[in-house]
Structure formats: C-alpha cells, structure tokens
Design a protein around this motif. Structure first.
Motif, PDB file in Angstrom:
ATOM      1  N   TYR A  36       7.087   4.654  -2.115  1.00  0.00           N
ATOM      2  CA  TYR A  36       6.140   3.935  -1.284  1.00  0.00           C
ATOM      3  C   TYR A  36       6.711   2.787  -0.571  1.00  0.00           C
ATOM      4  CZ  TYR A  36       2.249   6.776  -3.043  1.00  0.00           C
ATOM      5  OH  TYR A  36       1.281   7.835  -3.271  1.00  0.00           O
ATOM      6  N   GLY A  43      -1.524  -2.797   1.870  1.00  0.00           N
ATOM      7  CA  GLY A  43      -1.565  -1.745   0.564  1.00  0.00           C
ATOM      8  C   GLY A  43      -0.099  -0.981   0.694  1.00  0.00           C
ATOM      9  N   LEU A  44      -0.122   0.261   0.040  1.00  0.00           N
ATOM     10  CA  LEU A  44       1.074   0.894  -0.096  1.00  0.00           C
ATOM     11  C   LEU A  44       1.018   1.994   0.857  1.00  0.00           C
ATOM     12  CD1 LEU A  44       1.132  -0.650  -2.817  1.00  0.00           C
ATOM     13  CD2 LEU A  44       2.345   1.267  -3.838  1.00  0.00           C
TER      14      LEU A  44
ATOM     15  N   ARG B   9     -11.787  -7.919   2.073  1.00  0.00           N
ATOM     16  CA  ARG B   9      -9.948  -8.134   1.991  1.00  0.00           C
ATOM     17  C   ARG B   9      -9.752  -9.140   1.272  1.00  0.00           C
ATOM     18  NH1 ARG B   9      -6.583  -6.149   5.469  1.00  0.00           N
ATOM     19  NH2 ARG B   9      -5.088  -6.926   3.929  1.00  0.00           N
ATOM     20  N   SER B  33      -8.501   5.743  -8.257  1.00  0.00           N
ATOM     21  CA  SER B  33      -7.923   4.850  -9.088  1.00  0.00           C
ATOM     22  C   SER B  33      -7.672   3.519  -8.674  1.00  0.00           C
ATOM     23  CB  SER B  33      -6.498   5.417  -9.138  1.00  0.00           C
ATOM     24  OG  SER B  33      -6.332   6.807  -9.754  1.00  0.00           O
ATOM     25  N   LEU B  90      -5.823  -2.751  -5.662  1.00  0.00           N
ATOM     26  CA  LEU B  90      -5.619  -1.724  -4.926  1.00  0.00           C
ATOM     27  C   LEU B  90      -6.340  -0.595  -5.489  1.00  0.00           C
ATOM     28  CD1 LEU B  90      -1.651  -2.194  -4.321  1.00  0.00           C
ATOM     29  CD2 LEU B  90      -3.366  -2.486  -2.683  1.00  0.00           C
ATOM     30  N   ALA B 105      -1.117   9.896  -4.064  1.00  0.00           N
ATOM     31  CA  ALA B 105      -2.255   8.848  -3.944  1.00  0.00           C
ATOM     32  C   ALA B 105      -2.172   8.194  -2.534  1.00  0.00           C
ATOM     33  CB  ALA B 105      -2.048   7.918  -5.010  1.00  0.00           C
ATOM     34  N   PHE B 106      -3.235   8.059  -2.064  1.00  0.00           N
ATOM     35  CA  PHE B 106      -3.476   7.259  -0.695  1.00  0.00           C
ATOM     36  C   PHE B 106      -4.134   5.876  -1.085  1.00  0.00           C
ATOM     37  CE2 PHE B 106      -2.211  10.489   2.180  1.00  0.00           C
ATOM     38  CZ  PHE B 106      -2.450  11.875   1.535  1.00  0.00           C
ATOM     39  N   PHE B 107      -3.536   4.873  -0.592  1.00  0.00           N
ATOM     40  CA  PHE B 107      -3.967   3.495  -0.985  1.00  0.00           C
ATOM     41  C   PHE B 107      -4.638   2.695   0.132  1.00  0.00           C
ATOM     42  CE2 PHE B 107      -2.090   2.525  -5.010  1.00  0.00           C
ATOM     43  CZ  PHE B 107      -1.345   3.748  -5.089  1.00  0.00           C
ATOM     44  N   GLY B 108      -5.436   2.009  -0.066  1.00  0.00           N
ATOM     45  CA  GLY B 108      -6.231   1.033   0.568  1.00  0.00           C
ATOM     46  C   GLY B 108      -5.271  -0.052   0.832  1.00  0.00           C
ATOM     47  N   GLN B 109      -5.884  -1.044   1.612  1.00  0.00           N
ATOM     48  CA  GLN B 109      -5.162  -2.476   1.946  1.00  0.00           C
ATOM     49  C   GLN B 109      -5.415  -3.231   0.751  1.00  0.00           C
ATOM     50  OE1 GLN B 109      -6.263  -3.273   6.057  1.00  0.00           O
ATOM     51  NE2 GLN B 109      -3.994  -2.858   6.382  1.00  0.00           N
ATOM     52  N   GLY B 110      -6.139  -3.094   0.026  1.00  0.00           N
ATOM     53  CA  GLY B 110      -6.218  -4.135  -1.158  1.00  0.00           C
ATOM     54  C   GLY B 110      -7.246  -5.098  -0.941  1.00  0.00           C
TER      55      GLY B 110
END
Lengths: 114, 116
Positions: A36, A43-44, B9, B33, B90, B105-110
């Motif tokens: 990643y 984010g990642l 955010r 997660s 995250l 896993a696909f992540f958000g921007q946090g």
C-alpha cells in the motif's frame, strides 16, 4: 502468528533512478501479500497484491513486486522513480484467523530527490 | 462505485472527553476494520466487525469500542480521551466471502484526531 518486516525505514533516491523497497514476512499458512502507498494526510491506496499464480506482480504507477516463497520476501521495485512517488509505503499480509485483518509492516518512507 | 467514507476528517477534542468516528464501507462490503496510525507505533489493528458482530480485536484498552449497523456502516468510540489517543484513525472495508481468502482491504482517508 503472521508478521511483516520492512527492512528500511527510509529510502532516499534520485529522480529517474531505480528503487527497491524490501519486505519480509512470516506466516504458517498460505499468504496473501500487499503493498500500500500513503500520501501525506491520506488513507492507504493499494499498489499491488499477490494472491496466487505468477510470482511477479505488476501494480499501479509502474510498480512491481516479486513473491519469493523460499526467502519469504515480497520486495517492491520501480525501474525509474518520479518526484511524485515520494510517500510512505507499507507491506502487508492478510490474516483470516478468527476474522479478517491486515497486518502491516512499519512502513518505508521513499524520498525522491530532484 | 463510492469508496470508503470516513467522517469527520479532522477532530479536536479535550482530554477526558469522548469521541465517535464514523465509517461507511463500500457497498456490498460487510467486513469493516479499524486501525490507529501514529508515528511511533505505526498502523495498529483495533477491531473488525462483520455482520454487526465483532470478530477480532486488537490490543487496545476498553476505552476503545465500536459497533456495526445492519447497513454495514460502523462507528468507533473512544471514551475518556488521553493525549496519546491523538492519531489518524483509518477504517477499511473488505468483501469477505466465507471460504474465499481472496480478500483485500480498501481504506478510507481517515479521521485525524487531536487531543489537547
């Protein structure tokens, strides 16, 4: 238990030079490996993944990685880097024991210099 | 297809307060997660929810809790905030299919939480 070790915390490199970011993993079961990238305050984003099949995996932005089972490695490479590749890179392995989670290495900061 | 959405955010809270963070997964993803990212500790797994049930929990104190709703949206709550809770939180969603380990896993921007 599965774990991931990224061997370099920082990698400085000049623009247009090749780069390799090193990653080793430990696992007692079949592995699914990922790289990643994280840009500042973001984010990642998934660069590439190895699930099965060919050990050479190509990803986005010109990156590729090679899965080496005997050496338990999954190194990330790019033949020619750009300034815009400056970011944090995370090697990761998925863990399906008791649910699903992703286990990350500590990260490697790639700094591309002009 | 919309990605993983985290709100807010940015957040600034005072020690002792509590905070709730929200995560909307990708449509169809039932696994959500949560991770805490700090400069010193890197990315640490908090917990995973699947079909409204917590399946997996990391090594965090009970002040950290979460839940998942029937539409797969998830919330994370931190009570009695401490300065050390300042971090990027995250959220990631995954299309987990029983018997199929072909998952990412696909992540958000946090959410950037600052505790003062």
């Amino acid at each position: 238990a599965q774990s991931v070790t990224q061997l370099d915390s920082q990698v400085p490199v000049f623009e247009e030079a090749p780069v390799e970011l090193r990653c080793n993993y430990s696992s007692s079961v079949s592995v699914y490996l990922f790289w990643y990238v994280q840009y500042p305050n973001q984010g990642l984003q998934l660069l590439l993944k190895y699930l099965s099949g060919s050990t050479l995996v190509k990803g986005i932005n010109g990156f590729e990685a090679e899965f080496n089972k005997s050496q338990t490695s999954f190194h990330l490479r790019k033949p020619s880097v750009h300034i815009s590749d400056t970011a944090e890179y995370f090697c990761a392995v998925s863990d399906h024991a008791g649910g699903f989670k992703t286990i990350f290495g500590a990260g490697t900061r790639l700094f591309v210099k002009a | 297809k919309a990605g993983v959405t985290q709100t807010p955010r940015y957040l600034i809270k005072t020690r002792g307060q509590q905070v709730t963070l929200s995560c909307s997964p990708i449509s169809g993803h039932r696994s959500v997660s949560w991770y805490q990212q700090t400069p010193g500790q890197g990315l640490q797994f908090l917990f995973e929810y699947f079909s409204e049930t917590q399946r997996n929990k990391g090594n965090f104190p009970g002040r950290f809790s979460g839940r998942q709703f029937s539409n797969s949206r998830s919330e994370m709550n931190v009570s009695t905030l401490e300065l050390g809770d300042s971090a990027l939180y995250l959220c990631a969603s995954s299309l987990v299919v029983i018997g199929n380990r072909n998952t990412e896993a696909f992540f958000g921007q946090g959410t950037r939480l600052t505790v003062v």
